[in-house]
Motif scaffolding. Structure first.
Motif, PDB file in Angstrom:
ATOM      1  N   ASN A 232       0.839  -1.190   0.000  1.00 28.02           N
ATOM      2  CA  ASN A 232       0.000   0.000   0.000  1.00 28.02           C
ATOM      3  C   ASN A 232       0.878   1.245   0.000  1.00 28.02           C
TER       4      ASN A 232
ATOM      5  N   ARG B  22      -4.547  10.338  -1.718  1.00 23.47           N
ATOM      6  CA  ARG B  22      -4.618   9.274  -2.719  1.00 23.47           C
ATOM      7  C   ARG B  22      -4.042   8.020  -2.098  1.00 23.47           C
TER       8      ARG B  22
ATOM      9  N   ARG C 100      -3.232   3.709  -2.800  1.00 24.05           N
ATOM     10  CA  ARG C 100      -3.132   2.601  -3.753  1.00 24.05           C
ATOM     11  C   ARG C 100      -2.847   1.328  -2.961  1.00 24.05           C
TER      12      ARG C 100
ATOM     13  N   ARG D 210      -2.212  -2.980  -3.528  1.00 23.15           N
ATOM     14  CA  ARG D 210      -1.954  -4.081  -4.458  1.00 23.15           C
ATOM     15  C   ARG D 210      -1.895  -5.384  -3.662  1.00 23.15           C
TER      16      ARG D 210
END
Length: 182
Positions: free
Chosen positions: A136, A153, A155, A157
């Motif tokens: 992350n 923001r 992200r 995975r």
């Protein structure tokens, strides 16, 4: 949770916790489709260390959790006969790269295994929904001229996809068997 501070920068921590969760719901293929099993108790222990250097910090932690889960028998009876154990090692970093921008990132290595099932052949299989690796990253910044507004923001995975119950691969909807060191 127990914490022990060692110097101005390092904090060691540990915890043991139990959580009560709603029981699993029987799938459509079960004799009593839609029935909800009794609530279950999950157990977790965790230990780690945090190093806080002011504008930046690092955390390393390890935990292990166990919880019972529902299982559909060959006779289509849904019961709480499985137990899964998940071990996790996690490293994260966080900090302020400028007075207006902050970051957070981490890597987690997970090892999930079924420790008890109604069918002995399923013991040692990987539970559905437990990825092996999680990554992350996040960033947050202050908008100039708008005090208190911090757009961000994130992200995430995952190394292995999270499968849903009913997407069968292997016996009784379990993930692929994982070889274990002797």
């Amino acid at each position: 949770m127990r914490q022990m501070q060692y110097g101005p920068l390092r904090v060691f921590f540990g915890s043991s916790i139990e959580g009560l969760s709603r029981g699993d719901v029987a799938p459509a293929t079960a004799i009593k489709s839609g029935a909800i099993l009794a609530p279950y108790v999950a157990h977790q222990v965790e230990a780690g260390v945090t190093v806080d250097a002011g504008m930046f910090g690092l955390t390393f932690s390890a935990f292990q959790s166990t919880r019972p889960i529902g299982e559909l028998s060959p006779q289509r009876v849904f019961a709480q006969t499985r137990e899964q154990r998940v071990s996790r090692r996690e490293f994260s970093v966080y900090g302020e790269i400028t007075p207006q921008a902050r970051i957070l990132g981490g890597l987690a290595l997970l090892d999930g295994v079924l420790t008890r099932t109604a069918l002995a052949a399923n013991v040692g299989q990987v539970p559905i929904g437990v990825p092996r690796v999680q990554l992350n990253f996040g960033a947050e910044w202050d908008l100039p001229g708008v005090p208190g507004l911090h757009p961000d923001r994130r992200r995430h995975r995952y190394r292995t996809p999270v499968r849903r119950y009913g997407q069968h691969r292997g016996a009784a909807g379990l993930g692929a068997p994982r070889s274990r060191p002797a």
